[in-house]
Design a protein around this motif. Structure first.
Motif, PDB file in Angstrom:
ATOM      1  N   PRO A  99      39.776  43.413  32.709  1.00 43.39           N
ATOM      2  CA  PRO A  99      39.508  41.924  33.106  1.00 43.39           C
ATOM      3  C   PRO A  99      38.279  41.925  33.661  1.00 43.39           C
ATOM      4  O   PRO A  99      37.689  42.430  34.255  1.00 43.39           O
ATOM      5  CB  PRO A  99      40.702  41.886  34.382  1.00 43.39           C
ATOM      6  N   TYR A 100      37.860  40.746  33.024  1.00 42.82           N
ATOM      7  CA  TYR A 100      36.179  40.143  33.243  1.00 42.82           C
ATOM      8  C   TYR A 100      36.046  40.127  34.722  1.00 42.82           C
ATOM      9  O   TYR A 100      34.780  40.599  35.184  1.00 42.82           O
ATOM     10  CB  TYR A 100      36.000  38.973  32.769  1.00 42.82           C
ATOM     11  N   ILE A 101      36.819  39.404  35.328  1.00 40.91           N
ATOM     12  CA  ILE A 101      36.781  39.138  36.755  1.00 40.91           C
ATOM     13  C   ILE A 101      36.639  40.424  37.889  1.00 40.91           C
ATOM     14  O   ILE A 101      36.313  40.348  38.782  1.00 40.91           O
ATOM     15  CB  ILE A 101      37.859  38.347  37.372  1.00 40.91           C
ATOM     16  N   PHE A 102      36.872  41.613  37.311  1.00 37.43           N
ATOM     17  CA  PHE A 102      36.905  42.740  37.824  1.00 37.43           C
ATOM     18  C   PHE A 102      35.639  43.636  37.781  1.00 37.43           C
ATOM     19  O   PHE A 102      35.466  44.668  38.630  1.00 37.43           O
ATOM     20  CB  PHE A 102      38.195  43.724  37.844  1.00 37.43           C
ATOM     21  N   VAL A 103      34.981  43.337  36.718  1.00 40.85           N
ATOM     22  CA  VAL A 103      33.922  44.319  36.290  1.00 40.85           C
ATOM     23  C   VAL A 103      32.662  43.512  36.308  1.00 40.85           C
ATOM     24  O   VAL A 103      31.593  44.275  35.805  1.00 40.85           O
ATOM     25  CB  VAL A 103      34.259  44.873  35.052  1.00 40.85           C
ATOM     26  N   LYS A 104      32.497  42.217  35.940  1.00 42.46           N
ATOM     27  CA  LYS A 104      31.461  41.619  35.699  1.00 42.46           C
ATOM     28  C   LYS A 104      30.885  40.280  36.518  1.00 42.46           C
ATOM     29  O   LYS A 104      31.666  39.701  36.563  1.00 42.46           O
ATOM     30  CB  LYS A 104      31.432  41.273  34.232  1.00 42.46           C
ATOM     31  N   HIS A 105      29.762  40.470  37.175  1.00 39.03           N
ATOM     32  CA  HIS A 105      29.430  39.313  37.897  1.00 39.03           C
ATOM     33  C   HIS A 105      30.054  38.896  39.227  1.00 39.03           C
ATOM     34  O   HIS A 105      31.127  39.496  39.352  1.00 39.03           O
ATOM     35  CB  HIS A 105      28.764  38.278  37.001  1.00 39.03           C
ATOM     36  N   ILE A 106      29.638  37.741  39.585  1.00 38.79           N
ATOM     37  CA  ILE A 106      30.297  37.189  40.608  1.00 38.79           C
ATOM     38  C   ILE A 106      31.239  36.218  40.031  1.00 38.79           C
ATOM     39  O   ILE A 106      30.629  35.091  39.731  1.00 38.79           O
ATOM     40  CB  ILE A 106      29.560  36.574  41.727  1.00 38.79           C
TER      41      ILE A 106
END
Length: 218
Positions: free
Chosen positions: A158-165
């Motif tokens: 999941p993008y929300i866990f690994v990339k940027h704020i």
């Protein structure tokens, strides 16, 4: 501002967010080699998945089913993205690809801000104006839930866990929306909270902000 004008603003904000999220979902499906049906499903899930989950938590029939315009817009957006890239395989290579990535980043950030605010306002309208924790949870779920479902279905971290704020920007925006709503009302809370989420996303991308994580040596 009269109720009719507020309703129009909310509707158009939701349509913008739907288009942005549906396009991002479609691109993930294309990158994963899905067929046109899979691409459309992923586009729809990304666009309305968070809101549908929120509505089920509140005990309501999901708004996307009551007003299918959002699903139709999501399908049309995903289908358009698929068809363009189907007939123009190299369209996003080189400079056009860079411009597309930037445009998608702007739209995705706008979608995150818009849906975060919509989640908070939905909780308020359902009778929970004083429950800050619930409102922030609903706002964040609406903002990031569709993307989370998209990545799970696509079989990627999941993008929300690994990339940027990303999710953190949604949390901050939801808190801001709650506080401003209580002090100044709905219209100002929608505008300021949405812009705050977008600003945080832009700053995070520009300065390469990421939350701490452990690096494994392989």
């Amino acid at each position: 501002m009269v109720p009719e004008q507020i309703f129009d603003i909310v509707f158009y904000m939701e349509i913008i967010g739907t288009i942005a999220f549906a396009a991002s979902g479609a691109m993930v499906g294309i990158d994963r080699g899905m067929d046109v049906f899979g691409v459309c499903v992923l586009g729809v899930v990304t666009a309305v998945g968070g809101g549908m989950t929120r509505d089920m938590i509140l005990g309501n029939i999901p708004g996307a089913l009551v007003r299918p315009v959002y699903v139709l817009v999501a399908v049309a957006t995903a289908l358009l993205v698929f068809l363009v890239l189907y007939f123009k395989h190299n369209l996003l290579q080189g400079k056009p690809g860079i411009l597309y990535d930037r445009a998608m980043f702007v739209m995705d950030s706008a979608g995150l801000g818009i849906f975060t605010v919509m989640g908070v306002l939905t909780g308020i309208q359902n009778g929970y104006p004083d429950n800050t924790f619930l409102l922030v949870f609903l706002g964040t779920l609406t903002g990031v839930g569709g993307g989370l479902l998209r990545d799970i279905m696509a079989g990627i971290p999941p993008y929300i866990f690994v990339k940027h704020i990303y999710a953190c920007a949604s949390v901050v925006g939801a808190l801001c929306c709650v506080w401003i709503y209580r002090a100044f009302g709905q219209t100002l809370s929608m505008v300021i909270a949405s812009l705050l989420v977008i600003l945080i996303r832009f700053l995070a991308a520009y300065f390469h902000w990421n939350l701490p994580h452990i690096k494994h040596n392989i």
